[in-house]
Design a protein around this motif. Structure first.
Motif, short mmCIF file in Angstrom:
data_model
loop_
_atom_site.label_atom_id
_atom_site.label_comp_id
_atom_site.label_asym_id
_atom_site.label_seq_id
_atom_site.Cartn_x
_atom_site.Cartn_y
_atom_site.Cartn_z
N LEU A 22 -0.94 -9.48 -0.96
CA LEU A 22 -1.20 -8.37 -1.87
C LEU A 22 -0.68 -7.03 -1.37
CD1 LEU A 22 -4.87 -9.32 -2.80
CD2 LEU A 22 -2.78 -9.83 -4.08
N THR A 23 -0.34 -6.94 -0.11
CA THR A 23 0.10 -5.67 0.45
C THR A 23 1.57 -5.42 0.14
OG1 THR A 23 0.22 -4.29 2.41
CG2 THR A 23 0.66 -6.62 2.73
N ASP A 24 1.90 -4.14 0.06
CA ASP A 24 3.32 -3.77 -0.07
C ASP A 24 3.95 -3.56 1.30
OD1 ASP A 24 2.15 -1.40 0.74
OD2 ASP A 24 2.80 -0.23 -1.00
N GLY A 25 3.19 -3.81 2.34
CA GLY A 25 3.68 -3.64 3.70
C GLY A 25 3.37 -2.27 4.27
N GLU A 26 2.91 -1.37 3.41
CA GLU A 26 2.58 -0.02 3.86
C GLU A 26 1.09 0.27 3.74
OE1 GLU A 26 5.06 2.99 2.17
OE2 GLU A 26 6.85 1.76 2.38
N THR A 27 0.45 -0.22 2.67
CA THR A 27 -0.97 0.03 2.46
C THR A 27 -1.65 -1.28 2.15
OG1 THR A 27 -0.43 2.17 1.50
CG2 THR A 27 -2.64 1.38 1.19
N MET A 30 1.57 -4.45 7.19
CA MET A 30 1.58 -5.92 7.27
C MET A 30 0.84 -6.43 8.51
SD MET A 30 2.19 -8.70 5.78
CE MET A 30 3.31 -8.37 4.44
#
Length: 112
Positions: A22-27, A30
């Protein structure tokens, strides 16, 4: 109360397991999502064990869920964290507290 608390903690564990998807890798970053997933998997194993009657699983379960909740705290202090992420962090902290209280109070009632 005991099983209701286990259900709450189990749902939080499943949410942690899904976090890397579910993460965008920033919030959240990761790395944080992967650590949360590991905590979620271990917690889920302990939830199943506690559900089946292993009283020794309760304390480690609560410790792991508390560590997961602590991992959500930076959302309140880091700049530029989106409001939905802050709300999710608040929900995680609150639900962790509720789940832990229900399990501990229920465990005490079962022990009597």
């Amino acid at each position: 109360m005991y099983r209701a608390g286990l259900i709450v903690l189990g749902l939080l564990s499943v949410a942690d397991l899904l976090l890397p998807l579910l993460t965008d890798g920033e919030t959240p970053p990761m790395a944080v999502a992967l650590v949360a997933a590991a905590l979620g998997l271990a917690s889920l194993i302990l939830v199943v064990s506690a559900w089946r009657g292993a009283r020794k699983a309760v304390l480690p379960l609560i410790v792991l869920r508390a560590l997961s909740a602590v991992g959500a705290l930076p959302a309140f202090f880091e700049p530029d964290v989106p409001a939905p992420a802050i709300a999710a962090a608040a929900a995680v902290v609150l639900l962790t507290a509720v789940g832990a209280i229900l399990v501990l109070k229920g465990r005490t009632a079962v022990a009597r």
